[in-house]
Design a protein around this motif. Sequence first.
Motif, PDB file in Angstrom:
ATOM      1  N   ILE B  59      -6.304-126.766  33.606  1.00  0.00           N
ATOM      2  CA  ILE B  59      -4.868-126.698  33.891  1.00  0.00           C
ATOM      3  C   ILE B  59      -4.226-125.573  33.086  1.00  0.00           C
ATOM      4  N   ALA B  60      -3.227-124.936  33.682  1.00  0.00           N
ATOM      5  CA  ALA B  60      -2.542-123.842  32.997  1.00  0.00           C
ATOM      6  C   ALA B  60      -1.048-123.901  33.261  1.00  0.00           C
ATOM      7  N   GLN B  87      -4.346-124.168  42.925  1.00  0.00           N
ATOM      8  CA  GLN B  87      -3.115-124.767  43.446  1.00  0.00           C
ATOM      9  C   GLN B  87      -2.023-124.482  42.422  1.00  0.00           C
ATOM     10  N   PHE B 156       2.835-123.642  37.131  1.00  0.00           N
ATOM     11  CA  PHE B 156       1.830-124.595  36.654  1.00  0.00           C
ATOM     12  C   PHE B 156       0.699-124.595  37.671  1.00  0.00           C
ATOM     13  N   SER B 157      -0.524-124.611  37.191  1.00  0.00           N
ATOM     14  CA  SER B 157      -1.620-124.510  38.150  1.00  0.00           C
ATOM     15  C   SER B 157      -2.901-125.112  37.614  1.00  0.00           C
ATOM     16  N   THR B 158      -3.768-125.394  38.570  1.00  0.00           N
ATOM     17  CA  THR B 158      -5.150-125.658  38.210  1.00  0.00           C
ATOM     18  C   THR B 158      -5.724-124.328  37.744  1.00  0.00           C
TER      19      THR B 158
END
Lengths: 181, 181
Positions: B59-60, B87, B156-158
């Motif tokens: 996650i980021a 995503q 925000f993303s995977t």
Amino acid sequence: MIVKKVYSIIQQKALDLIDKAGIVLTMEERGKIVVADFGLSNIYEEGIQILTLFETERIAGKLLILLPGQTEPEHWHPSVGNDPGKQEIIRALWGDLRFYVSGEDNMNAGFIPKGKEEFYSLRHEIIMSPGDQLIFDPGIKHWFQAGHEGALLYSFSTTVRDTMDRFTDPNIERITKIIED
Amino acid sequence: MIVKKVYSIIQQKALDLIDKAGIVLTMEERGKIVVADFGLSNIYEEGIQILTLFETERIAGKLLILLPGQTEPEHWHPSVGNDPGKQEIIRALWGDLRFYVSGEDNMNAGFIPKGKEEFYSLRHEIIMSPGDQLIFDPGIKHWFQAGHEGALLYSFSTTVRDTMDRFTDPNIERITKIIED
């Protein structure tokens, strides 16, 4: 359980803190803050207010609001079978916030909710200033608490289905019952 | 490429917008804003400023800063083999922000960077107010732009390794070269 009227009062207190902190939400978001008492029926001591900002099958973001002196009970996010479990990133946003993790007892600012010593095993205190972050891998126990001002924090995480958070306190239930009176 | 002195000026302009918006960062974070010109060497027209808040293997979270009138080029996050691809959840935070996605051409507030018509195929405009969110599944093209005030947004993303964003403009390189003069 929480009396419906108290539930509404607490939602409003959470919104007041959000406004005091200058955090901008949509009107829709302002209306969907959830109050969680963990089935302990002492919301002002143990409980939290949660606004889910987004949640997909892969990733979730929540705004967490703690009222002054309110404590989120000790818990962890377990790995189950092939499921690696939830990884959570905490980012302090506003107010007085302290986290408790494993390590030497240096507890100073915070306190254990009255009569609940056995359910709070961690006493290593981390004072969180706005922008400070912590990463919790699955299985890592933690609890946290707001000081006099209350606190706002973000929780970003991988989304895990079919597993649930585990709590040290066996009396905890994840469902908050709302009663009419 | 960007001249070193200009790079520093742009980092400062990004910090000025962050301060204007009242976003609290740690001192360490304030020092690590990255300027990306996508190898196009016209940073004030096409480019973005990026602060990675956290990044794990799963996650980021990033704070993106657009200067007034600055455009992030059209791109998408591909799926590759068994990798489902990134995503991304966008959350508008402050300022004038518009996103472009597939759909009917209703472009009104924004503009295509001069001479770049062929590299911006999407003309369906979404005006984003603070708190508004968009979810981009892998493969979904998008580009975005700030209005007069500039804009701040969260991404925000995977986290996906071994794959890279794809851009409509074949001239784009992900590495920003910094030159002395």
